[in-house]
Design a protein around this motif. Structure first.
Motif, PDB file in Angstrom:
ATOM      1  N   ALA A 189      45.785  59.603  28.293  1.00  0.00           N
ATOM      2  CA  ALA A 189      46.349  58.711  29.701  1.00  0.00           C
ATOM      3  C   ALA A 189      45.526  57.465  29.716  1.00  0.00           C
ATOM      4  CB  ALA A 189      46.121  59.365  30.900  1.00  0.00           C
ATOM      5  N   THR A 190      46.050  56.130  29.748  1.00  0.00           N
ATOM      6  CA  THR A 190      45.508  55.095  30.100  1.00  0.00           C
ATOM      7  C   THR A 190      44.865  54.865  31.287  1.00  0.00           C
ATOM      8  OG1 THR A 190      47.138  53.971  28.438  1.00  0.00           O
ATOM      9  CG2 THR A 190      45.867  52.569  29.620  1.00  0.00           C
ATOM     10  N   LYS A 191      43.649  54.294  31.597  1.00  0.00           N
ATOM     11  CA  LYS A 191      42.915  54.235  32.814  1.00  0.00           C
ATOM     12  C   LYS A 191      43.610  53.073  33.231  1.00  0.00           C
ATOM     13  CE  LYS A 191      38.621  56.144  31.126  1.00  0.00           C
ATOM     14  NZ  LYS A 191      37.212  56.057  30.956  1.00  0.00           N
ATOM     15  N   PRO A 192      43.670  53.157  34.761  1.00  0.00           N
ATOM     16  CA  PRO A 192      44.108  52.045  35.523  1.00  0.00           C
ATOM     17  C   PRO A 192      43.523  50.787  35.273  1.00  0.00           C
ATOM     18  CG  PRO A 192      43.888  53.969  36.757  1.00  0.00           C
ATOM     19  CD  PRO A 192      43.146  54.327  35.763  1.00  0.00           C
ATOM     20  N   LYS A 193      42.111  50.757  35.025  1.00  0.00           N
ATOM     21  CA  LYS A 193      41.452  49.355  34.836  1.00  0.00           C
ATOM     22  C   LYS A 193      42.036  48.900  33.406  1.00  0.00           C
ATOM     23  CE  LYS A 193      36.947  47.655  36.231  1.00  0.00           C
ATOM     24  NZ  LYS A 193      35.385  48.131  36.520  1.00  0.00           N
ATOM     25  N   SER A 194      42.206  49.706  32.832  1.00  0.00           N
ATOM     26  CA  SER A 194      42.551  49.178  31.210  1.00  0.00           C
ATOM     27  C   SER A 194      44.125  48.497  31.437  1.00  0.00           C
ATOM     28  CB  SER A 194      42.706  50.277  30.280  1.00  0.00           C
ATOM     29  OG  SER A 194      41.476  50.683  29.812  1.00  0.00           O
ATOM     30  N   VAL A 195      44.916  49.439  32.171  1.00  0.00           N
ATOM     31  CA  VAL A 195      46.271  48.603  32.502  1.00  0.00           C
ATOM     32  C   VAL A 195      46.181  47.394  33.149  1.00  0.00           C
ATOM     33  CG1 VAL A 195      48.617  49.158  33.552  1.00  0.00           C
ATOM     34  CG2 VAL A 195      47.330  51.013  32.284  1.00  0.00           C
ATOM     35  N   ALA A 196      45.464  47.150  34.140  1.00  0.00           N
ATOM     36  CA  ALA A 196      45.369  45.962  34.808  1.00  0.00           C
ATOM     37  C   ALA A 196      44.848  45.026  33.996  1.00  0.00           C
ATOM     38  CB  ALA A 196      44.143  46.294  36.170  1.00  0.00           C
ATOM     39  N   ASN A 197      43.803  45.201  33.019  1.00  0.00           N
ATOM     40  CA  ASN A 197      43.389  44.038  32.104  1.00  0.00           C
ATOM     41  C   ASN A 197      44.572  43.856  31.193  1.00  0.00           C
ATOM     42  OD1 ASN A 197      41.162  42.768  30.872  1.00  0.00           O
ATOM     43  ND2 ASN A 197      41.176  43.888  29.369  1.00  0.00           N
ATOM     44  N   ILE A 198      45.303  44.692  30.780  1.00  0.00           N
ATOM     45  CA  ILE A 198      46.451  44.259  30.095  1.00  0.00           C
ATOM     46  C   ILE A 198      47.382  43.457  30.516  1.00  0.00           C
ATOM     47  CG2 ILE A 198      48.189  45.210  28.593  1.00  0.00           C
ATOM     48  CD1 ILE A 198      46.492  47.759  27.896  1.00  0.00           C
ATOM     49  N   ILE A 199      47.828  43.803  31.716  1.00  0.00           N
ATOM     50  CA  ILE A 199      48.583  43.005  32.557  1.00  0.00           C
ATOM     51  C   ILE A 199      48.145  41.781  33.010  1.00  0.00           C
ATOM     52  CG2 ILE A 199      49.733  42.968  34.919  1.00  0.00           C
ATOM     53  CD1 ILE A 199      50.119  45.918  34.616  1.00  0.00           C
ATOM     54  N   SER A 200      46.760  41.482  33.009  1.00  0.00           N
ATOM     55  CA  SER A 200      45.862  40.261  33.607  1.00  0.00           C
ATOM     56  C   SER A 200      46.376  39.517  32.208  1.00  0.00           C
ATOM     57  CB  SER A 200      44.645  40.527  33.678  1.00  0.00           C
ATOM     58  OG  SER A 200      43.924  39.205  33.758  1.00  0.00           O
ATOM     59  N   GLN A 201      45.965  39.948  31.065  1.00  0.00           N
ATOM     60  CA  GLN A 201      46.232  39.037  29.770  1.00  0.00           C
ATOM     61  C   GLN A 201      47.744  38.705  29.380  1.00  0.00           C
ATOM     62  OE1 GLN A 201      44.523  41.366  26.656  1.00  0.00           O
ATOM     63  NE2 GLN A 201      42.421  41.156  27.542  1.00  0.00           N
ATOM     64  N   LEU A 202      48.550  39.589  30.150  1.00  0.00           N
ATOM     65  CA  LEU A 202      49.861  39.388  29.749  1.00  0.00           C
ATOM     66  C   LEU A 202      50.398  38.087  30.460  1.00  0.00           C
ATOM     67  CD1 LEU A 202      52.879  39.914  28.558  1.00  0.00           C
ATOM     68  CD2 LEU A 202      53.033  41.638  30.351  1.00  0.00           C
ATOM     69  N   VAL A 203      50.197  38.424  31.862  1.00  0.00           N
ATOM     70  CA  VAL A 203      50.276  37.145  33.001  1.00  0.00           C
ATOM     71  C   VAL A 203      49.728  35.853  32.489  1.00  0.00           C
ATOM     72  CG1 VAL A 203      50.120  36.510  35.309  1.00  0.00           C
ATOM     73  CG2 VAL A 203      50.783  38.864  34.638  1.00  0.00           C
ATOM     74  N   ALA A 204      48.519  35.816  32.113  1.00  0.00           N
ATOM     75  CA  ALA A 204      47.952  34.636  31.651  1.00  0.00           C
ATOM     76  C   ALA A 204      48.515  34.204  30.148  1.00  0.00           C
ATOM     77  CB  ALA A 204      46.497  35.107  30.878  1.00  0.00           C
ATOM     78  N   THR A 205      48.977  34.909  29.488  1.00  0.00           N
ATOM     79  CA  THR A 205      49.801  34.230  28.167  1.00  0.00           C
ATOM     80  C   THR A 205      51.168  33.875  28.775  1.00  0.00           C
ATOM     81  OG1 THR A 205      48.816  36.137  26.758  1.00  0.00           O
ATOM     82  CG2 THR A 205      50.836  35.116  26.019  1.00  0.00           C
ATOM     83  N   MET A 206      51.758  34.528  29.560  1.00  0.00           N
ATOM     84  CA  MET A 206      53.226  33.799  30.230  1.00  0.00           C
ATOM     85  C   MET A 206      52.762  32.501  30.715  1.00  0.00           C
ATOM     86  SD  MET A 206      54.885  37.383  31.127  1.00  0.00           S
ATOM     87  CE  MET A 206      55.630  36.690  32.719  1.00  0.00           C
ATOM     88  N   ALA A 207      51.692  32.490  31.577  1.00  0.00           N
ATOM     89  CA  ALA A 207      51.414  31.148  32.489  1.00  0.00           C
ATOM     90  C   ALA A 207      50.904  30.039  31.322  1.00  0.00           C
ATOM     91  CB  ALA A 207      50.182  31.178  33.353  1.00  0.00           C
ATOM     92  N   THR A 208      50.227  30.357  30.183  1.00  0.00           N
ATOM     93  CA  THR A 208      49.589  29.462  29.273  1.00  0.00           C
ATOM     94  C   THR A 208      51.063  28.903  28.480  1.00  0.00           C
ATOM     95  OG1 THR A 208      47.833  30.620  29.034  1.00  0.00           O
ATOM     96  CG2 THR A 208      48.382  28.907  27.128  1.00  0.00           C
ATOM     97  N   ILE A 209      52.213  29.500  28.307  1.00  0.00           N
ATOM     98  CA  ILE A 209      53.321  29.094  27.994  1.00  0.00           C
ATOM     99  C   ILE A 209      54.037  27.941  28.883  1.00  0.00           C
ATOM    100  CG2 ILE A 209      55.558  29.625  27.198  1.00  0.00           C
ATOM    101  CD1 ILE A 209      54.145  32.101  25.983  1.00  0.00           C
ATOM    102  N   ASP A 210      54.060  28.542  30.253  1.00  0.00           N
ATOM    103  CA  ASP A 210      54.722  27.849  31.420  1.00  0.00           C
ATOM    104  C   ASP A 210      54.047  26.684  31.823  1.00  0.00           C
ATOM    105  OD1 ASP A 210      56.847  29.651  30.929  1.00  0.00           O
ATOM    106  OD2 ASP A 210      56.351  31.027  32.595  1.00  0.00           O
ATOM    107  N   ILE A 211      52.796  26.682  31.953  1.00  0.00           N
ATOM    108  CA  ILE A 211      52.083  25.564  32.516  1.00  0.00           C
ATOM    109  C   ILE A 211      52.367  24.282  31.966  1.00  0.00           C
ATOM    110  CG2 ILE A 211      49.764  24.569  32.733  1.00  0.00           C
ATOM    111  CD1 ILE A 211      48.901  27.311  33.661  1.00  0.00           C
ATOM    112  N   PRO A 212      52.178  24.081  30.548  1.00  0.00           N
ATOM    113  CA  PRO A 212      52.701  22.712  30.014  1.00  0.00           C
ATOM    114  C   PRO A 212      53.985  22.214  30.127  1.00  0.00           C
ATOM    115  CG  PRO A 212      51.538  23.943  28.342  1.00  0.00           C
ATOM    116  CD  PRO A 212      51.736  25.033  29.368  1.00  0.00           C
ATOM    117  N   LEU A 213      54.976  23.284  30.669  1.00  0.00           N
ATOM    118  CA  LEU A 213      56.140  23.087  30.904  1.00  0.00           C
ATOM    119  C   LEU A 213      56.405  22.841  32.420  1.00  0.00           C
ATOM    120  CD1 LEU A 213      57.985  25.776  28.810  1.00  0.00           C
ATOM    121  CD2 LEU A 213      57.751  23.481  28.380  1.00  0.00           C
TER     122      LEU A 213
END
Length: 85
Positions: free
Chosen positions: A1-25
């Protein structure tokens, strides 16, 4: 099972990646506003504040042309509020 802290870190990176795409737009203001609100609102748990702060940090690191000045300002304000809470 994935630890909650690891899941939060993955989601954090995912949101950051999406924002990095959206910010210039010019389409990420709601993401950034939500992240800053998650940090500055007293009723949010410390783990929510920590992940939101981490996500803004990932966004700044990921920006090809550097961090937008307003995003950097929000980050610094959020860090200050985080330290006061």
């Amino acid at each position: 099972a994935t630890k909650p802290k690891s899941v939060a870190n993955i989601i954090s990176q995912l949101v950051a990646t999406m924002a990095t795409i959206d910010i210039p737009l010019g389409e990420a203001d709601d993401i950034v506003t939500t992240l800053v609100d998650n940090i500055t609102q007293r009723h949010h748990p410390s783990n929510v504040k920590q992940i939101a702060l981490q996500t803004i940090g990932y966004i700044c690191e990921s920006m090809v042309c550097g961090c937008r000045s307003d995003l950097l300002s929000w980050y610094l304000i959020a860090m200050n509020c985080s330290n006061q809470n």
